[in-house]
Design a protein around this motif. Sequence first.
Motif, PDB file in Angstrom:
ATOM      1  N   ARG A 138       0.826  -1.210   0.000  1.00 32.05           N
ATOM      2  CA  ARG A 138       0.000   0.000   0.000  1.00 32.05           C
ATOM      3  C   ARG A 138       0.862   1.264   0.000  1.00 32.05           C
ATOM      4  NH1 ARG A 138      -2.147   2.659   4.417  1.00 32.05           N
ATOM      5  NH2 ARG A 138      -4.009   3.903   4.032  1.00 32.05           N
ATOM      6  N   GLY A 139       2.076   1.147   0.525  1.00 33.94           N
ATOM      7  CA  GLY A 139       2.959   2.307   0.593  1.00 33.94           C
ATOM      8  C   GLY A 139       3.932   2.418  -0.559  1.00 33.94           C
ATOM      9  N   LYS A 140       3.893   1.458  -1.496  1.00 32.58           N
ATOM     10  CA  LYS A 140       4.835   1.450  -2.617  1.00 32.58           C
ATOM     11  C   LYS A 140       4.171   2.048  -3.855  1.00 32.58           C
ATOM     12  CE  LYS A 140       8.628   0.102  -4.795  1.00 32.58           C
ATOM     13  NZ  LYS A 140       9.926   0.739  -4.561  1.00 32.58           N
ATOM     14  N   GLU A 141       4.843   2.987  -4.507  1.00 31.71           N
ATOM     15  CA  GLU A 141       4.250   3.707  -5.645  1.00 31.71           C
ATOM     16  C   GLU A 141       3.781   2.768  -6.755  1.00 31.71           C
ATOM     17  OE1 GLU A 141       5.411   7.193  -8.883  1.00 31.71           O
ATOM     18  OE2 GLU A 141       6.678   6.905  -7.128  1.00 31.71           O
ATOM     19  N   LYS A 142       4.593   1.740  -7.059  1.00 35.27           N
ATOM     20  CA  LYS A 142       4.266   0.837  -8.169  1.00 35.27           C
ATOM     21  C   LYS A 142       3.000   0.028  -7.903  1.00 35.27           C
ATOM     22  CE  LYS A 142       6.257  -2.675 -11.214  1.00 35.27           C
ATOM     23  NZ  LYS A 142       7.444  -3.469 -11.575  1.00 35.27           N
ATOM     24  N   SER A 143       2.735  -0.269  -6.628  1.00 38.08           N
ATOM     25  CA  SER A 143       1.630  -1.182  -6.312  1.00 38.08           C
ATOM     26  C   SER A 143       0.454  -0.518  -5.603  1.00 38.08           C
ATOM     27  CB  SER A 143       2.148  -2.331  -5.441  1.00 38.08           C
ATOM     28  OG  SER A 143       2.832  -1.831  -4.300  1.00 38.08           O
ATOM     29  N   LYS A 144       0.642   0.733  -5.093  1.00 31.94           N
ATOM     30  CA  LYS A 144      -0.392   1.356  -4.260  1.00 31.94           C
ATOM     31  C   LYS A 144      -1.756   1.385  -4.940  1.00 31.94           C
ATOM     32  CE  LYS A 144      -1.526   5.511  -1.642  1.00 31.94           C
ATOM     33  NZ  LYS A 144      -1.102   6.861  -1.208  1.00 31.94           N
ATOM     34  N   ALA A 145      -1.798   1.866  -6.188  1.00 27.63           N
ATOM     35  CA  ALA A 145      -3.079   1.995  -6.893  1.00 27.63           C
ATOM     36  C   ALA A 145      -3.714   0.638  -7.195  1.00 27.63           C
ATOM     37  CB  ALA A 145      -2.878   2.762  -8.199  1.00 27.63           C
ATOM     38  N   LEU A 146      -2.868  -0.406  -7.225  1.00 26.45           N
ATOM     39  CA  LEU A 146      -3.362  -1.739  -7.585  1.00 26.45           C
ATOM     40  C   LEU A 146      -3.954  -2.492  -6.395  1.00 26.45           C
ATOM     41  CD1 LEU A 146      -0.431  -2.900  -9.933  1.00 26.45           C
ATOM     42  CD2 LEU A 146      -2.515  -1.666 -10.548  1.00 26.45           C
ATOM     43  N   VAL A 147      -3.536  -2.133  -5.159  1.00 29.68           N
ATOM     44  CA  VAL A 147      -3.995  -2.882  -3.976  1.00 29.68           C
ATOM     45  C   VAL A 147      -4.968  -2.083  -3.116  1.00 29.68           C
ATOM     46  CG1 VAL A 147      -1.893  -4.265  -3.886  1.00 29.68           C
ATOM     47  CG2 VAL A 147      -2.030  -2.177  -2.517  1.00 29.68           C
ATOM     48  N   THR A 148      -5.329  -0.846  -3.543  1.00 29.24           N
ATOM     49  CA  THR A 148      -6.293  -0.034  -2.788  1.00 29.24           C
ATOM     50  C   THR A 148      -7.538   0.199  -3.643  1.00 29.24           C
ATOM     51  OG1 THR A 148      -5.160   1.967  -3.566  1.00 29.24           O
ATOM     52  CG2 THR A 148      -4.551   1.149  -1.389  1.00 29.24           C
ATOM     53  N   ASN A 149      -8.589   0.629  -2.956  1.00 29.39           N
ATOM     54  CA  ASN A 149      -9.889   0.861  -3.622  1.00 29.39           C
ATOM     55  C   ASN A 149     -10.344  -0.372  -4.406  1.00 29.39           C
ATOM     56  OD1 ASN A 149      -9.986   3.601  -2.741  1.00 29.39           O
ATOM     57  ND2 ASN A 149      -8.552   4.133  -4.372  1.00 29.39           N
ATOM     58  N   ILE A 150     -10.262  -1.519  -3.737  1.00 26.61           N
ATOM     59  CA  ILE A 150     -10.654  -2.787  -4.353  1.00 26.61           C
ATOM     60  C   ILE A 150     -12.136  -3.049  -4.074  1.00 26.61           C
ATOM     61  CG2 ILE A 150     -10.321  -5.295  -4.296  1.00 26.61           C
ATOM     62  CD1 ILE A 150      -7.900  -4.064  -5.460  1.00 26.61           C
ATOM     63  N   LYS A 151     -12.903  -3.238  -5.111  1.00 30.89           N
ATOM     64  CA  LYS A 151     -14.306  -3.666  -4.956  1.00 30.89           C
ATOM     65  C   LYS A 151     -14.328  -5.188  -5.106  1.00 30.89           C
ATOM     66  CE  LYS A 151     -16.079   0.712  -6.738  1.00 30.89           C
ATOM     67  NZ  LYS A 151     -16.752   1.412  -7.857  1.00 30.89           N
ATOM     68  N   LEU A 152     -14.126  -5.856  -3.965  1.00 27.35           N
ATOM     69  CA  LEU A 152     -13.850  -7.289  -3.985  1.00 27.35           C
ATOM     70  C   LEU A 152     -15.008  -8.128  -4.538  1.00 27.35           C
ATOM     71  CD1 LEU A 152     -11.476  -9.139  -3.187  1.00 27.35           C
ATOM     72  CD2 LEU A 152     -12.576  -9.464  -0.961  1.00 27.35           C
ATOM     73  N   PHE A 153     -16.228  -7.624  -4.402  1.00 25.40           N
ATOM     74  CA  PHE A 153     -17.373  -8.433  -4.828  1.00 25.40           C
ATOM     75  C   PHE A 153     -17.971  -7.981  -6.162  1.00 25.40           C
ATOM     76  CE2 PHE A 153     -17.005  -9.003  -0.245  1.00 25.40           C
ATOM     77  CZ  PHE A 153     -17.000 -10.388  -0.164  1.00 25.40           C
ATOM     78  N   VAL A 154     -17.285  -7.043  -6.841  1.00 32.39           N
ATOM     79  CA  VAL A 154     -17.666  -6.683  -8.214  1.00 32.39           C
ATOM     80  C   VAL A 154     -16.741  -7.476  -9.131  1.00 32.39           C
ATOM     81  CG1 VAL A 154     -17.901  -4.823  -9.892  1.00 32.39           C
ATOM     82  CG2 VAL A 154     -18.359  -4.372  -7.466  1.00 32.39           C
ATOM     83  N   LEU A 155     -17.257  -8.556  -9.670  1.00 32.59           N
ATOM     84  CA  LEU A 155     -16.394  -9.551 -10.312  1.00 32.59           C
ATOM     85  C   LEU A 155     -16.620  -9.659 -11.816  1.00 32.59           C
ATOM     86  CD1 LEU A 155     -16.780 -12.297  -7.556  1.00 32.59           C
ATOM     87  CD2 LEU A 155     -14.857 -10.730  -7.841  1.00 32.59           C
ATOM     88  N   ASP A 156     -15.527 -10.018 -12.505  1.00 35.30           N
ATOM     89  CA  ASP A 156     -15.545 -10.227 -13.959  1.00 35.30           C
ATOM     90  C   ASP A 156     -15.399 -11.730 -14.201  1.00 35.30           C
ATOM     91  OD1 ASP A 156     -15.095 -10.434 -16.651  1.00 35.30           O
ATOM     92  OD2 ASP A 156     -13.231  -9.284 -16.676  1.00 35.30           O
ATOM     93  N   LEU A 157     -16.430 -12.339 -14.754  1.00 38.25           N
ATOM     94  CA  LEU A 157     -16.448 -13.790 -14.920  1.00 38.25           C
ATOM     95  C   LEU A 157     -15.293 -14.289 -15.791  1.00 38.25           C
ATOM     96  CD1 LEU A 157     -18.100 -16.233 -14.038  1.00 38.25           C
ATOM     97  CD2 LEU A 157     -19.432 -16.011 -16.148  1.00 38.25           C
ATOM     98  N   SER A 158     -14.892 -13.521 -16.800  1.00 38.61           N
ATOM     99  CA  SER A 158     -13.820 -13.977 -17.695  1.00 38.61           C
ATOM    100  C   SER A 158     -12.482 -14.071 -16.955  1.00 38.61           C
ATOM    101  CB  SER A 158     -13.693 -13.045 -18.905  1.00 38.61           C
ATOM    102  OG  SER A 158     -13.286 -11.752 -18.498  1.00 38.61           O
TER     103      SER A 158
END
Length: 461
Positions: A214-234
Amino acid sequence: MNLRQYTSEFKANLKLASPVMLGMLGHTFVGLVDNIMVGQLGTAELAAVSLGNSFIFVAMSLGIGFSTAITPLVAEADAANDPKRAKSAFKHGLFLCSALGIALFLMTLLAKPLMYHMEQPEEVVALAIPYLELVAFSLFPLIVFQGIKQFSDGLSLTKYPMYATLLANIVNIALNYALIFGKFGLPQMGIVGAAVGTLVSRFVMWFYLWWLLRGKEKSKALVTNIKLFVLDLSMIKKILSLGFPSAMQMFFEVGIFTAAIWLSGVLGKNPQAANQIALNMASMTFMVAMGLSVTAMIRVGNQKGFKNYKDLRRIAFSIFFLTTIFEVIFALFFLAFHQILPTLYVDMGDAMNLADNTEVVSIAAKLLLAAAIFQISDGLQVVALGALRGLQDVMIPTVLTFISYWAIGFPVSYYLGLKAGYGSFGIWIGLLAGLTAAGILLFWRFNYLTNKLIREHHGTT
């Protein structure tokens, strides 16, 4: 053959692999410390931890194997500079790993009564049951951590899982020492104390890794604001199509080592304790190969994203070469110290249990000779498997691992160990046969596929 084209990649390989190796070795080191601490209580306690963990290892193999599907997807998206796809792979992987962690915990509890029907020593089963109940719950945080770890590895951020694992190890060792022996005013809980240490440390590991990413620039945007139950079947289908076969591959391999624990238990508590010692030592060296396997998965996945198949093959072969060097060193180490290493696990000054402890050390020393012989094939099979996962080739390798471990390895273990009278050493000759078959077949598969890709895309072999 120009060795330079392979050795020139060693530095890049080790840069990626070293944090993974250290993290995994640190994790296995806790197992070493656990076993040494528990071994001071007696051979029955050591055998009980072995029996309890055998159920956990089977469940873990499914969870960890499944989570490896996340790494090549993230590595490919990272190479293609597609953060949206990388985040999708992370989110769906995290959702599936969470669901799997809960399912594995419940399955392990349901499987608990099997201990009474496995011809295991009664005193060992009585000790193993309460230990298993607590460690089973730790499967949930472990599998969730594993999903986040595989994502981090896919971004080539291999240092952060290492930091999380090392912190968890410190917590685990401190709690184990305090709770197994009743130090610092805490109750003396024996092997149940070891289970509490494992449970707490796995939650620590999960939360700390997420906090780091969460504190790393490369990964911060990828691991925050996750809508865990809005899923893509593919994407769910994509992860399942890679994850299920990968889970079965690891299940087949871990399964044969688990079978070795159970077969050893049929022989008695001392062979089972000796098996646990040899297995723990072999696991230490296996973690180095696992680190190189993750490196193969990442670097092959990246080259697949670039569609550079000649470099893909060259880089993979450099990792095979490096693995072989490490495994030869480990084989020589086991050959040189096979009689000394088992004495670390038991109290040879305990006059009351001297006969049991001496027998355990004698059996374990022989098993370490077998472990020395299978070092190279064990390293090669896991690195080849990592390279194949990087190619996202999972179905045929699943069949090859089943053939190797269950059509070849297990029948040899069963016959030599229980029927032909070779005992624990016969069981481990079966492990050697299975690992060798897997190493040959998986390397053949990778060699065939990469030659085919080069022909199709570059017009040459």
